[in-house]
Scaffold this motif. Structure first.
Motif, PDB file in Angstrom:
ATOM      1  N   ALA A   1     -90.930 -62.205  58.865  1.00 24.96           N
ATOM      2  CA  ALA A   1     -89.943 -61.129  58.905  1.00 24.96           C
ATOM      3  C   ALA A   1     -89.919 -60.421  60.253  1.00 24.96           C
ATOM      4  CB  ALA A   1     -90.233 -60.112  57.803  1.00 24.96           C
ATOM      5  N   GLU A   2     -90.871 -60.705  61.131  1.00 28.65           N
ATOM      6  CA  GLU A   2     -90.923 -60.054  62.439  1.00 28.65           C
ATOM      7  C   GLU A   2     -89.771 -60.537  63.313  1.00 28.65           C
ATOM      8  OE1 GLU A   2     -94.765 -61.014  63.930  1.00 28.65           O
ATOM      9  OE2 GLU A   2     -95.821 -59.630  62.586  1.00 28.65           O
ATOM     10  N   PRO A   3     -89.358 -59.719  64.293  1.00 30.34           N
ATOM     11  CA  PRO A   3     -88.240 -60.116  65.166  1.00 30.34           C
ATOM     12  C   PRO A   3     -88.472 -61.435  65.886  1.00 30.34           C
ATOM     13  CG  PRO A   3     -88.709 -57.775  65.412  1.00 30.34           C
ATOM     14  CD  PRO A   3     -89.803 -58.334  64.558  1.00 30.34           C
ATOM     15  N   SER A   4     -89.717 -61.692  66.313  1.00 31.33           N
ATOM     16  CA  SER A   4     -90.042 -62.959  66.980  1.00 31.33           C
ATOM     17  C   SER A   4     -91.264 -63.568  66.289  1.00 31.33           C
ATOM     18  CB  SER A   4     -90.329 -62.730  68.466  1.00 31.33           C
ATOM     19  OG  SER A   4     -89.210 -62.155  69.121  1.00 31.33           O
ATOM     20  N   PRO A   5     -91.054 -64.167  65.134  1.00 36.49           N
ATOM     21  CA  PRO A   5     -92.196 -64.612  64.331  1.00 36.49           C
ATOM     22  C   PRO A   5     -92.904 -65.846  64.845  1.00 36.49           C
ATOM     23  CG  PRO A   5     -90.148 -65.300  63.299  1.00 36.49           C
ATOM     24  CD  PRO A   5     -89.766 -64.449  64.484  1.00 36.49           C
ATOM     25  N   GLY A   6     -92.270 -66.576  65.794  1.00 32.36           N
ATOM     26  CA  GLY A   6     -92.821 -67.868  66.162  1.00 32.36           C
ATOM     27  C   GLY A   6     -92.409 -68.897  65.117  1.00 32.36           C
TER      28      GLY A   6
ATOM     29  N   ALA B   1     -94.605 -73.292  61.463  1.00 31.71           N
ATOM     30  CA  ALA B   1     -95.782 -74.163  61.554  1.00 31.71           C
ATOM     31  C   ALA B   1     -96.948 -73.412  62.206  1.00 31.71           C
ATOM     32  CB  ALA B   1     -95.442 -75.414  62.359  1.00 31.71           C
ATOM     33  N   GLN B   2     -96.629 -72.595  63.214  1.00 30.65           N
ATOM     34  CA  GLN B   2     -97.671 -71.793  63.860  1.00 30.65           C
ATOM     35  C   GLN B   2     -98.225 -70.760  62.887  1.00 30.65           C
ATOM     36  OE1 GLN B   2     -96.233 -69.595  67.229  1.00 30.65           O
ATOM     37  NE2 GLN B   2     -98.204 -68.642  67.656  1.00 30.65           N
ATOM     38  N   VAL B   3     -97.335 -70.106  62.134  1.00 28.16           N
ATOM     39  CA  VAL B   3     -97.771 -69.129  61.140  1.00 28.16           C
ATOM     40  C   VAL B   3     -98.683 -69.792  60.115  1.00 28.16           C
ATOM     41  CG1 VAL B   3     -96.998 -67.620  59.273  1.00 28.16           C
ATOM     42  CG2 VAL B   3     -95.740 -67.667  61.435  1.00 28.16           C
ATOM     43  N   ALA B   4     -98.294 -70.973  59.641  1.00 31.55           N
ATOM     44  CA  ALA B   4     -99.094 -71.684  58.644  1.00 31.55           C
ATOM     45  C   ALA B   4    -100.488 -71.981  59.175  1.00 31.55           C
ATOM     46  CB  ALA B   4     -98.386 -72.975  58.246  1.00 31.55           C
ATOM     47  N   ALA B   5    -100.570 -72.455  60.403  1.00 33.98           N
ATOM     48  CA  ALA B   5    -101.867 -72.811  60.974  1.00 33.98           C
ATOM     49  C   ALA B   5    -102.751 -71.585  61.140  1.00 33.98           C
ATOM     50  CB  ALA B   5    -101.661 -73.501  62.320  1.00 33.98           C
TER      51      ALA B   5
ATOM     52  N   PRO C   1     -89.760 -71.315  54.348  1.00 33.10           N
ATOM     53  CA  PRO C   1     -90.096 -70.412  55.450  1.00 33.10           C
ATOM     54  C   PRO C   1     -88.948 -70.230  56.435  1.00 33.10           C
ATOM     55  CG  PRO C   1     -91.939 -71.861  54.990  1.00 33.10           C
ATOM     56  CD  PRO C   1     -90.812 -72.349  54.152  1.00 33.10           C
ATOM     57  N   ALA C   2     -88.268 -71.308  56.783  1.00 31.94           N
ATOM     58  CA  ALA C   2     -87.156 -71.204  57.729  1.00 31.94           C
ATOM     59  C   ALA C   2     -86.015 -70.375  57.151  1.00 31.94           C
ATOM     60  CB  ALA C   2     -86.669 -72.598  58.108  1.00 31.94           C
ATOM     61  N   GLN C   3     -85.692 -70.578  55.896  1.00 32.85           N
ATOM     62  CA  GLN C   3     -84.624 -69.805  55.257  1.00 32.85           C
ATOM     63  C   GLN C   3     -84.981 -68.326  55.182  1.00 32.85           C
ATOM     64  OE1 GLN C   3     -84.469 -71.984  51.571  1.00 32.85           O
ATOM     65  NE2 GLN C   3     -82.664 -73.172  52.182  1.00 32.85           N
ATOM     66  N   TYR C   4     -86.252 -68.033  54.857  1.00 31.71           N
ATOM     67  CA  TYR C   4     -86.665 -66.637  54.751  1.00 31.71           C
ATOM     68  C   TYR C   4     -86.620 -65.957  56.113  1.00 31.71           C
ATOM     69  CZ  TYR C   4     -89.381 -62.522  53.482  1.00 31.71           C
ATOM     70  OH  TYR C   4     -89.793 -61.227  53.273  1.00 31.71           O
ATOM     71  N   ALA C   5     -87.102 -66.623  57.160  1.00 35.40           N
ATOM     72  CA  ALA C   5     -87.057 -66.048  58.495  1.00 35.40           C
ATOM     73  C   ALA C   5     -85.622 -65.774  58.916  1.00 35.40           C
ATOM     74  CB  ALA C   5     -87.737 -66.991  59.492  1.00 35.40           C
ATOM     75  N   ALA C   6     -84.705 -66.691  58.591  1.00 36.71           N
ATOM     76  CA  ALA C   6     -83.298 -66.487  58.938  1.00 36.71           C
ATOM     77  C   ALA C   6     -82.714 -65.312  58.162  1.00 36.71           C
ATOM     78  CB  ALA C   6     -82.508 -67.760  58.657  1.00 36.71           C
ATOM     79  N   ALA C   7     -83.071 -65.194  56.880  1.00 34.48           N
ATOM     80  CA  ALA C   7     -82.565 -64.088  56.065  1.00 34.48           C
ATOM     81  C   ALA C   7     -83.051 -62.749  56.616  1.00 34.48           C
ATOM     82  CB  ALA C   7     -83.012 -64.261  54.617  1.00 34.48           C
ATOM     83  N   CYS C   8     -84.313 -62.709  57.025  1.00 38.97           N
ATOM     84  CA  CYS C   8     -84.854 -61.460  57.595  1.00 38.97           C
ATOM     85  C   CYS C   8     -84.154 -61.121  58.898  1.00 38.97           C
ATOM     86  CB  CYS C   8     -86.356 -61.587  57.816  1.00 38.97           C
ATOM     87  SG  CYS C   8     -87.331 -61.743  56.297  1.00 38.97           S
ATOM     88  N   ALA C   9     -83.922 -62.127  59.735  1.00 41.83           N
ATOM     89  CA  ALA C   9     -83.282 -61.890  61.038  1.00 41.83           C
ATOM     90  C   ALA C   9     -81.869 -61.360  60.859  1.00 41.83           C
ATOM     91  CB  ALA C   9     -83.279 -63.174  61.849  1.00 41.83           C
TER      92      ALA C   9
END
Length: 281
Positions: free
Chosen positions: A231-236, A239-243, A265-273
């Motif tokens: 949910a952060e503006p620049s989450p990375g 795959a990096q978050v998972a690791a 994860p990709a859909q959630y990050a896009a929804a947050c952005a």
């Protein structure tokens, strides 16, 4: 009640402030209130969700629950909410308020005479545990105006029903803090080795006191962190978050996250952005 009755349980957090999956929304307010110092051995915090929507407008708040039992006052009812294993959305319409007491993981067990696992995914009247005194508390809360009145009523009630010290509650608290905060712990076996507990004994302890397995607790805390990071503006990259959260198998992370949140994860990050909430109920 004296401080000695709390035992030596450390009063550091055993639950984060993560788990709200649509915090970008502004149509409700979530307030977290620390308990009185005397109660912090068993109580994590009080919380209030309040809203005031225009006529005809509807909304919701979507949560990925913690491994905690809550005492909840809503619509004139006083309820016990066991650990919820699935995400859930609470519908909002008109104006209203829900007040809750979040117990620390494992800390509700001393109040009842059966395994906390029997409360998992359950939502039952508080009278089933505390009888007529719970009904009186509900009536008093219905007449309360300010949030601080609700807090005072709840804390006075808990003092009247405060249980005797239980060393297993303190042990569970230590174990849960490690699961919450120690990134070197990536599997339950790490806890077993560190504390000299057999996997079977650890499972039995968590079933009795927490209501869910230690593996579930570890996974849920990591998914809370994953959702917060994405949910952060620049989450990375996900795959990096998972690791960073100890997932060595990316497919495993995707499956866990999607099952819990309802989006990849990709859909959630896009929804947050985009600041929207397409979260499945």
């Amino acid at each position: 009640m004296t401080g000695n009755r709390l035992g030596r349980t450390r009063q550091t957090p055993t639950a984060s402030q993560l788990g709200v999956l649509d915090e970008w929304r502004r149509d409700y307010q979530l307030t977290r209130i620390p308990p009185d110092a005397e109660l912090r051995g068993l109580v994590e915090r009080h919380w209030v969700v309040s809203w005031d929507l225009p006529p005809g407008e509807r909304s919701s708040v979507t949560l990925l629950p913690h491994p905690c039992v809550n005492l909840v006052f809503e619509s004139g009812r006083l309820m016990i909410a066991g650990v919820g294993r699935e995400r859930f959305s609470y519908p909002l319409a008109g104006s209203g308020r829900v007040f809750g007491v979040k117990f620390r993981p494992g800390a509700f067990a001393p109040f009842i005479d059966r395994p906390v696992s029997e409360l998992t995914d359950a939502y039952l009247p508080a009278e089933q545990v505390w009888g007529a005194d719970a009904a009186r508390l509900a009536r008093d809360m219905a007449e309360a105006g300010e949030v601080d009145e609700l807090v005072a009523l709840a804390e006075a009630f808990l003092r009247r029903h405060w249980p005797a010290p239980d060393p297993n509650t303190e042990l569970v608290g230590r174990l849960v803090r490690v699961l919450l905060r120690d990134r070197s712990v990536t599997k339950v076996e790490d806890i077993c080795r560190r504390y000299g507990i057999s996997p079977r004994s650890l499972q039995r302890l968590f079933r009795q006191y927490v209501g869910v397995s230690p593996k579930w607790v570890l996974r849920r805390y990591r998914l809370h962190e994953a959702a917060a990071r994405l949910a952060e503006p620049s989450p990375g990259s996900w795959a990096q978050v998972a690791a960073e959260l100890g997932y060595f198998d990316q497919a495993h992370f995707i499956n866990d996250f999607t099952a819990a949140v309802g989006l990849t994860p990709a859909q959630y990050a896009a929804a947050c952005a985009q600041g929207r909430a397409p979260l499945p109920a």
